[in-house]
Design a protein around this motif. Structure first.
Motif, PDB file in Angstrom:
ATOM      1  N   PRO A 133     -22.933  48.958 -11.407  1.00 14.48           N
ATOM      2  CA  PRO A 133     -21.680  49.719 -11.373  1.00 14.48           C
ATOM      3  C   PRO A 133     -20.662  49.200 -12.389  1.00 14.48           C
ATOM      4  O   PRO A 133     -19.635  49.835 -12.598  1.00 14.48           O
ATOM      5  CB  PRO A 133     -21.174  49.492  -9.942  1.00 14.48           C
ATOM      6  N   GLY A 134     -20.959  48.041 -13.027  1.00 11.54           N
ATOM      7  CA  GLY A 134     -19.991  47.449 -13.960  1.00 11.54           C
ATOM      8  C   GLY A 134     -20.313  47.751 -15.409  1.00 11.54           C
ATOM      9  O   GLY A 134     -19.723  47.149 -16.314  1.00 11.54           O
ATOM     10  N   ASN A 135     -21.252  48.684 -15.644  1.00  5.54           N
ATOM     11  CA  ASN A 135     -21.715  48.871 -17.040  1.00  5.54           C
ATOM     12  C   ASN A 135     -20.616  49.358 -17.983  1.00  5.54           C
ATOM     13  O   ASN A 135     -20.558  48.944 -19.132  1.00  5.54           O
ATOM     14  CB  ASN A 135     -22.968  49.749 -17.087  1.00  5.54           C
ATOM     15  N   GLU A 136     -19.701  50.198 -17.513  1.00  7.10           N
ATOM     16  CA  GLU A 136     -18.628  50.691 -18.396  1.00  7.10           C
ATOM     17  C   GLU A 136     -17.689  49.545 -18.769  1.00  7.10           C
ATOM     18  O   GLU A 136     -17.248  49.428 -19.903  1.00  7.10           O
ATOM     19  CB  GLU A 136     -17.821  51.801 -17.707  1.00  7.10           C
ATOM     20  N   LEU A 137     -17.399  48.697 -17.775  1.00  2.00           N
ATOM     21  CA  LEU A 137     -16.509  47.568 -18.040  1.00  2.00           C
ATOM     22  C   LEU A 137     -17.181  46.591 -19.018  1.00  2.00           C
ATOM     23  O   LEU A 137     -16.547  46.095 -19.951  1.00  2.00           O
ATOM     24  CB  LEU A 137     -16.153  46.847 -16.734  1.00  2.00           C
ATOM     25  N   ALA A 138     -18.478  46.350 -18.806  1.00  2.11           N
ATOM     26  CA  ALA A 138     -19.197  45.426 -19.691  1.00  2.11           C
ATOM     27  C   ALA A 138     -19.127  45.925 -21.134  1.00  2.11           C
ATOM     28  O   ALA A 138     -18.801  45.168 -22.056  1.00  2.11           O
ATOM     29  CB  ALA A 138     -20.647  45.292 -19.230  1.00  2.11           C
ATOM     30  N   LYS A 139     -19.396  47.235 -21.340  1.00  5.01           N
ATOM     31  CA  LYS A 139     -19.390  47.776 -22.709  1.00  5.01           C
ATOM     32  C   LYS A 139     -17.987  47.709 -23.295  1.00  5.01           C
ATOM     33  O   LYS A 139     -17.805  47.371 -24.455  1.00  5.01           O
ATOM     34  CB  LYS A 139     -19.933  49.215 -22.704  1.00  5.01           C
TER      35      LYS A 139
END
Ligand code: HEM
Length: 463
Positions: free
Chosen positions: A412-418
């Motif tokens: 669920p954190g993929n957008e934040l990671a990118k």
């Protein structure tokens, strides 16, 4: 009268159901296990796996036995799967037949009620709350804070010989705290960092809880972390203010989470967010250093954003719209996620006997979808060892590119990671140059693959 009629009918239906279930189960038992070897009793093939590059172990097995094979590692019989179809079967279409599974010691460290270990309604509730805090609409509002963390971090590193991975861990830890506690994070950063750094020493230690052991110190640090979080929660309750961050999302839910559940999930998110993103940043810095033409393309793209903002008289801070004007940099991130595949695989456990392609996956066996093997398949990604971001000019086929997993437990954190990677790269490439120090061709494992010694570099500010 009616009861006399219904009871025998019910009994016969029950009998047929039990008989059919037994019949299906015994039929399943007759199915062959996937091909492969189980190695020695108890230790299985654990030494084979850990005495070499784990990717060589998986790749050689796949070459010999195909995309579904059995083995025995860390005391568990396992089925390894390395085709996009099999990964989709386990993680998406039949996800209810495969539960997430972790060593018991990890569960104790992170907290039993953390999202990774949960299933069913509680998992759905947690996912909704976590996704609410990490969806684009929410993380847009912290771009300027992430930017100042990135600028501050780079500024403190210039002119020094640094271990890239260590420094990236500090950056990603601070961003993780920001996403959890909002701007308040600076108040608690020191204490939370001190406790978390002790806690993590216990992740891979023997679970012996006697004074003096890493595990014992780790459990104490965990308790202190929970105490600090309980204090933050209680202060927020007294202030009665709404917060747009992860803690706000957890606290604002109608079906209230307990303080313990919140603590388990805050610690879990730090665990999930920090080393993963820091490893990817470390690999990007390495690949850009090794590929000057790609570095130039990224730098040109980032400088163009600055020039455009100057031309329009806009503020120099990055906006969400600016991060959408970085296609070359985004492809570098995708290609790094593919080549480095820092999470080579994940673990599931069959909750009942499952048939897949004529093979039996017995109840209780571990099932490992091998992301890295899929990302390195020459049929899916030609010349797979080559770092070539341009391959992502074409969107990969479904289920072939899964750096953030797939299905109900995907990241669920993929957008934040990118986002945090893009912001960091913007400032790194436009204001700094770096050189790698010492031999930099080796790879170290455990738990993630990393450049040798965490990639020592010297960072210099451009004049
Ligand atoms: C580039 C960095 C990252 C990578 C490669 C990554 C990768 C993954 C993968 C593969 C999974 C699924 C594991 C499985 O199916 O067993 C996962 C789950 C998860 N990730 Fe990430 N992740 C990254 C960054 C983050 C960040 C920044 C956060 C939070 C801010 C985060 C939070 C989580 C959580 C909470 C889960 C568990 C989801 C669930 O069980 O429902 N991750 N991640």
């Amino acid at each position: 009268m009616e009861l006399h009629f219904l009871l025998p009918l019910f009994a016969s239906l029950l009998f047929v159901f039990v008989f059919l279930k037994k019949f299906i189960q015994s039929n399943n038992r007759r199915l062959p296990l996937p091909p492969g070897t189980m190695g020695w009793p108890y230790v299985g093939e654990t030494f084979h796996l850990y005495s070499q590059n784990p990717n060589v172990f998986f790749a050689s097995k796949q070459k010999r036995y195909g995309s579904v094979f059995k083995t025995h590692i860390l005391g568990c019989p396992c089925v390894m799967i390395s085709s996009p179809e099999a990964a989709k079967f386990v993680l998406v279409t039949k996800a209810h037949l495969f539960k997430p599974t972790f060593p018991a010691s990890k569960e104790r460290m992170l907290g039993k009620q953390a999202i990774f270990f949960s299933q069913g309604q509680y998992h759905t509730q947690l996912r909704r709350l976590v996704l609410r805090a990490f969806m684009p609409e929410s993380i847009k509002s912290i771009i300027s804070n992430i930017e100042s963390i990135a600028q501050h971090s780079l500024h403190s590193l210039q002119g020094r010989l640094i271990t890239t991975f260590q420094e990236m861990k500090t950056y990603t830890f601070n961003v993780a705290l920001l996403s959890i506690l909002g701007e308040e994070e600076v108040l608690y950063r020191g204490d939370l960092k001190r406790c978390y750094y002790i806690l993590e020493q216990g992740y891979n230690s023997m679970p012996i809880n006697v004074p003096g052991t890493f595990f014992n110190k780790s459990m104490k640090a965990r308790k202190e972390l929970a105490r600090i979080l309980a204090k933050i929660i209680s202060t927020r309750r007294q202030m009665k203010m709404e917060h747009n961050d992860l803690l706000g999302s957890f606290m604002g839910d109608k079906e209230c989470l307990s303080d313990q559940q919140i603590a388990d999930n805050v610690i879990g998110v730090i665990f999930a967010a920090r080393d993963t993103t820091a490893s990817v940043l470390t690999w990007i810095i390495k690949y850009l250093g090794d590929n000057p033409s790609v570095l130039k393309a990224v730098t040109d793209e980032q400088e163009a954003i600055i020039r455009e903002k100057e031309k329009c008289g806009e503020e120099q801070c990055l906006s969400w719209a600016d991060t959408k004007k970085m296609p070359i940099t985004s492809r570098v991130i995708q290609e790094t996620l593919r080549v480095a595949s820092i999470l080579s695989f994940t673990f599931r456990e069959a909750v009942e006997d499952v048939e897949y392609e004529g093979y039996l996956i017995p109840k209780g066996w571990k099932v490992l979808p091998l992301f890295r093997n899929i990302h390195h398949s020459p049929e899916i990604f030609p010349d797979p060892e080559k770092f070539d971001p341009s391959r992502f000019e074409v969107v990969p086929k479904p289920n072939t590119f899964m750096p953030f997993g797939n299905g109900t437990h995907s990241c669920p954190g993929n957008e934040l990671a990118k986002l945090e990677i893009l912001i960091f790269l913007h400032h790194l490439t436009t204001k700094y140059r770096w050189s790698m120090v010492g031999s930099n061709s080796g790879i170290q494992y455990g738990p993630f693959a990393l450049p040798q010694n965490g990639l020592p570099i010297r960072l210099i500010r451009k004049s």
